[in-house]
Design a protein around this motif. Structure first.
Motif, PDB file in Angstrom:
ATOM      1  N   MET A   1       0.778  -0.979   0.348  1.00 13.16           N
ATOM      2  CA  MET A   1      -0.030  -0.033  -0.122  1.00 13.16           C
ATOM      3  C   MET A   1       0.866   1.235   0.202  1.00 13.16           C
ATOM      4  SD  MET A   1      -2.834   1.172   2.923  1.00 13.16           S
ATOM      5  CE  MET A   1      -3.736   0.430   2.192  1.00 13.16           C
ATOM      6  N   ASP A   2       0.599   2.171  -0.819  1.00 15.10           N
ATOM      7  CA  ASP A   2       1.701   3.859  -1.040  1.00 15.10           C
ATOM      8  C   ASP A   2       0.770   4.402   0.258  1.00 15.10           C
ATOM      9  OD1 ASP A   2      -0.501   5.321  -2.497  1.00 15.10           O
ATOM     10  OD2 ASP A   2      -0.785   4.087  -3.595  1.00 15.10           O
ATOM     11  N   ALA A   3       1.739   5.816  -0.142  1.00 16.07           N
ATOM     12  CA  ALA A   3       1.439   6.318   1.919  1.00 16.07           C
ATOM     13  C   ALA A   3      -0.026   7.182   0.824  1.00 16.07           C
ATOM     14  CB  ALA A   3       2.529   7.081   2.084  1.00 16.07           C
ATOM     15  N   LEU A   4      -0.249   7.413  -0.264  1.00 20.47           N
ATOM     16  CA  LEU A   4      -1.409   8.410   0.033  1.00 20.47           C
ATOM     17  C   LEU A   4      -2.094   7.797  -0.102  1.00 20.47           C
ATOM     18  CD1 LEU A   4      -2.727  11.157  -0.985  1.00 20.47           C
ATOM     19  CD2 LEU A   4      -1.927  10.196  -3.124  1.00 20.47           C
ATOM     20  N   SER A   5      -2.481   5.974  -0.273  1.00 18.23           N
ATOM     21  CA  SER A   5      -3.749   5.172   0.103  1.00 18.23           C
ATOM     22  C   SER A   5      -3.929   5.054   1.209  1.00 18.23           C
ATOM     23  CB  SER A   5      -3.294   3.914  -0.604  1.00 18.23           C
ATOM     24  OG  SER A   5      -3.678   4.209  -1.968  1.00 18.23           O
ATOM     25  N   LEU A   6      -3.049   4.787   1.991  1.00 22.17           N
ATOM     26  CA  LEU A   6      -2.677   4.657   3.637  1.00 22.17           C
ATOM     27  C   LEU A   6      -3.184   5.664   4.004  1.00 22.17           C
ATOM     28  CD1 LEU A   6      -1.689   2.803   5.851  1.00 22.17           C
ATOM     29  CD2 LEU A   6       0.545   3.645   6.329  1.00 22.17           C
ATOM     30  N   LEU A   7      -2.809   7.344   3.696  1.00 19.34           N
ATOM     31  CA  LEU A   7      -3.528   8.440   4.384  1.00 19.34           C
ATOM     32  C   LEU A   7      -4.949   8.658   3.803  1.00 19.34           C
ATOM     33  CD1 LEU A   7      -0.959  10.960   3.488  1.00 19.34           C
ATOM     34  CD2 LEU A   7      -1.773  10.648   5.553  1.00 19.34           C
ATOM     35  N   ILE A   8      -5.413   8.140   3.020  1.00 16.33           N
ATOM     36  CA  ILE A   8      -7.211   8.506   2.637  1.00 16.33           C
ATOM     37  C   ILE A   8      -7.251   7.205   3.317  1.00 16.33           C
ATOM     38  CG2 ILE A   8      -8.325   7.453   1.139  1.00 16.33           C
ATOM     39  CD1 ILE A   8      -6.650   8.903  -1.413  1.00 16.33           C
ATOM     40  N   ASP A   9      -6.972   5.780   3.554  1.00 16.13           N
ATOM     41  CA  ASP A   9      -7.674   5.349   5.404  1.00 16.13           C
ATOM     42  C   ASP A   9      -7.219   5.751   5.976  1.00 16.13           C
ATOM     43  OD1 ASP A   9      -7.988   2.395   2.937  1.00 16.13           O
ATOM     44  OD2 ASP A   9      -6.992   1.460   3.984  1.00 16.13           O
ATOM     45  N   PHE A  11      -8.226   8.833   6.961  1.00 15.48           N
ATOM     46  CA  PHE A  11      -8.823   9.223   7.056  1.00 15.48           C
ATOM     47  C   PHE A  11     -10.225   9.136   6.950  1.00 15.48           C
ATOM     48  CE2 PHE A  11      -5.762  12.967   6.813  1.00 15.48           C
ATOM     49  CZ  PHE A  11      -6.261  14.451   7.443  1.00 15.48           C
ATOM     50  N   ARG A  12     -10.252   8.367   6.704  1.00 15.16           N
ATOM     51  CA  ARG A  12     -12.110   7.223   6.096  1.00 15.16           C
ATOM     52  C   ARG A  12     -12.206   6.512   7.195  1.00 15.16           C
ATOM     53  NH1 ARG A  12     -12.381   2.833   3.214  1.00 15.16           N
ATOM     54  NH2 ARG A  12     -14.881   2.856   3.406  1.00 15.16           N
ATOM     55  N   HIS A  13     -11.449   6.462   7.939  1.00 17.79           N
ATOM     56  CA  HIS A  13     -11.158   5.777   9.423  1.00 17.79           C
ATOM     57  C   HIS A  13     -11.454   7.219  10.788  1.00 17.79           C
ATOM     58  CE1 HIS A  13      -9.458   4.946  13.852  1.00 17.79           C
ATOM     59  NE2 HIS A  13     -10.085   4.305  13.746  1.00 17.79           N
ATOM     60  N   MET A  14     -11.338   8.145  10.666  1.00 24.47           N
ATOM     61  CA  MET A  14     -10.960   9.355  11.566  1.00 24.47           C
ATOM     62  C   MET A  14     -12.786   9.513  11.440  1.00 24.47           C
ATOM     63  SD  MET A  14      -9.192  12.516  11.673  1.00 24.47           S
ATOM     64  CE  MET A  14      -9.657  13.497   9.826  1.00 24.47           C
ATOM     65  N   MET A  85     -11.824  14.514   2.376  1.00 24.85           N
ATOM     66  CA  MET A  85     -11.755  13.483   1.154  1.00 24.85           C
ATOM     67  C   MET A  85     -11.532  14.586   0.101  1.00 24.85           C
ATOM     68  SD  MET A  85     -10.881  11.016   3.406  1.00 24.85           S
ATOM     69  CE  MET A  85     -10.833   9.766   1.920  1.00 24.85           C
ATOM     70  N   ARG A  86     -11.873  15.232  -0.786  1.00 25.23           N
ATOM     71  CA  ARG A  86     -11.542  16.436  -1.770  1.00 25.23           C
ATOM     72  C   ARG A  86     -10.286  15.847  -2.118  1.00 25.23           C
ATOM     73  NH1 ARG A  86     -16.997  19.540  -1.532  1.00 25.23           N
ATOM     74  NH2 ARG A  86     -18.343  17.947  -1.635  1.00 25.23           N
ATOM     75  N   LEU A  87      -9.961  16.806  -0.509  1.00 29.95           N
ATOM     76  CA  LEU A  87      -8.538  17.492  -0.934  1.00 29.95           C
ATOM     77  C   LEU A  87      -7.121  16.186  -0.846  1.00 29.95           C
ATOM     78  CD1 LEU A  87      -6.589  19.496   0.767  1.00 29.95           C
ATOM     79  CD2 LEU A  87      -5.644  17.607   1.646  1.00 29.95           C
ATOM     80  N   LEU A  88      -7.485  15.265  -0.133  1.00 31.29           N
ATOM     81  CA  LEU A  88      -6.868  14.015  -0.236  1.00 31.29           C
ATOM     82  C   LEU A  88      -6.883  13.578  -2.097  1.00 31.29           C
ATOM     83  CD1 LEU A  88      -7.627  12.595   3.517  1.00 31.29           C
ATOM     84  CD2 LEU A  88      -5.198  13.181   2.404  1.00 31.29           C
ATOM     85  N   ALA A  89      -7.945  13.013  -2.203  1.00 34.11           N
ATOM     86  CA  ALA A  89      -7.810  12.719  -3.807  1.00 34.11           C
ATOM     87  C   ALA A  89      -7.771  13.010  -5.212  1.00 34.11           C
ATOM     88  CB  ALA A  89      -9.791  12.777  -4.082  1.00 34.11           C
ATOM     89  N   VAL A 128      -3.120  14.749  12.266  1.00 38.14           N
ATOM     90  CA  VAL A 128      -4.916  15.051  12.236  1.00 38.14           C
ATOM     91  C   VAL A 128      -5.744  14.103  12.576  1.00 38.14           C
ATOM     92  CG1 VAL A 128      -7.352  15.968  11.007  1.00 38.14           C
ATOM     93  CG2 VAL A 128      -4.649  16.689  10.083  1.00 38.14           C
ATOM     94  N   PRO A 129      -5.410  12.681  11.549  1.00 31.58           N
ATOM     95  CA  PRO A 129      -5.644  11.955  12.865  1.00 31.58           C
ATOM     96  C   PRO A 129      -5.670  10.822  14.024  1.00 31.58           C
ATOM     97  CG  PRO A 129      -4.414  10.991  10.495  1.00 31.58           C
ATOM     98  CD  PRO A 129      -5.018  12.381  10.447  1.00 31.58           C
ATOM     99  N   GLU A 130      -4.050  11.934  14.005  1.00 31.82           N
ATOM    100  CA  GLU A 130      -2.619  11.469  15.159  1.00 31.82           C
ATOM    101  C   GLU A 130      -4.012  12.151  17.063  1.00 31.82           C
ATOM    102  OE1 GLU A 130      -0.924   8.952  16.221  1.00 31.82           O
ATOM    103  OE2 GLU A 130      -1.007   7.903  14.224  1.00 31.82           O
ATOM    104  N   HIS A 131      -4.089  13.059  15.905  1.00 30.57           N
ATOM    105  CA  HIS A 131      -4.323  14.445  17.449  1.00 30.57           C
ATOM    106  C   HIS A 131      -5.780  14.053  17.742  1.00 30.57           C
ATOM    107  CE1 HIS A 131      -6.754  17.924  17.953  1.00 30.57           C
ATOM    108  NE2 HIS A 131      -5.431  18.165  18.860  1.00 30.57           N
ATOM    109  N   SER A 132      -6.771  13.326  16.287  1.00 35.52           N
ATOM    110  CA  SER A 132      -8.019  13.074  17.009  1.00 35.52           C
ATOM    111  C   SER A 132      -8.659  12.167  17.563  1.00 35.52           C
ATOM    112  CB  SER A 132      -8.688  13.295  15.200  1.00 35.52           C
ATOM    113  OG  SER A 132      -9.232  14.136  14.531  1.00 35.52           O
ATOM    114  N   ALA A 133      -7.054  11.252  17.156  1.00 35.43           N
ATOM    115  CA  ALA A 133      -7.460   9.715  17.980  1.00 35.43           C
ATOM    116  C   ALA A 133      -7.217   9.892  20.142  1.00 35.43           C
ATOM    117  CB  ALA A 133      -6.805   8.537  17.430  1.00 35.43           C
TER     118      ALA A 133
END
Length: 172
Positions: A1-9, A11-14, A85-89, A128-133
């Motif tokens: 899995m590449d870094a961008l795909s992992l970041l998208i996941d 944010f989806r998890h968040m 998600m728009r930004l990441l896409a 962002v997801p780290e802070h949110s968690a």
């Protein structure tokens, strides 16, 4: 899995975890009225929005959530997650390496007592997801104190559930 795909996941998890926590809070009148929970929710969601605004080169408003109740925060959060998600896409893997400056870096340097290091767009997006968690964990502890069973929001639990989309308690 590449870094961008992992970041998208991430944010989806968040988004999924935020929606689950908000649903739990809205189901408990005591939790919904709790000042500690409301404060943490306001902070968590405004920080998500601030990062999004910085990355979109938009003005930031740290007081944007100050007067929102839990239901309004749910709608606010849903909008922020859609924007994220728009930004990441629209990103490419190469853009993730771009060095960015956060507007509060100088303040952090003064407060921490050392010069903060340069960081990439990917580094900022991981924050962002780290802070949110972190703050969802604080909210979960408070829910337990109130006698409310907090939802399981771990990343692996999201994976086990086959990566569902967020189910928001209120519609925007």
């Amino acid at each position: 899995m590449d870094a961008l795909s992992l970041l998208i996941d991430q944010f989806r998890h968040m988004a999924w975890a935020d929606a689950l926590v908000l649903t739990t809070i809205i189901a408990s009148p005591e939790a919904e009225r709790d000042g500690y929970i409301l404060g943490k929710l306001r902070h968590l969601h405004v920080v998500q929005k601030i990062f999004l605004d910085v990355l979109r080169n938009s003005p930031i408003n740290p007081q944007e959530t100050n007067d929102l109740d839990v239901k309004a925060l749910s709608n606010f959060s849903q909008d922020v997650h859609v924007g994220s998600m728009r930004l990441l896409a629209a990103l490419t893997p190469v853009e993730l390496e771009r060095v960015i400056k956060l507007p509060w870096s100088k303040t952090a340097t003064k407060k921490l007592g050392f010069e903060v290091a340069e960081h990439s767009l990917a580094d900022a997006l991981v924050q962002v997801p780290e802070h949110s968690a972190y703050h969802r964990g604080q909210i979960a502890a408070r829910l337990r104190e109130l006698g409310v069973d907090p939802p399981m929001t771990d990343y692996i639990a999201w994976i086990w559930r086959h990566k569902p989309d967020a189910a928001w308690p209120c519609s925007a």
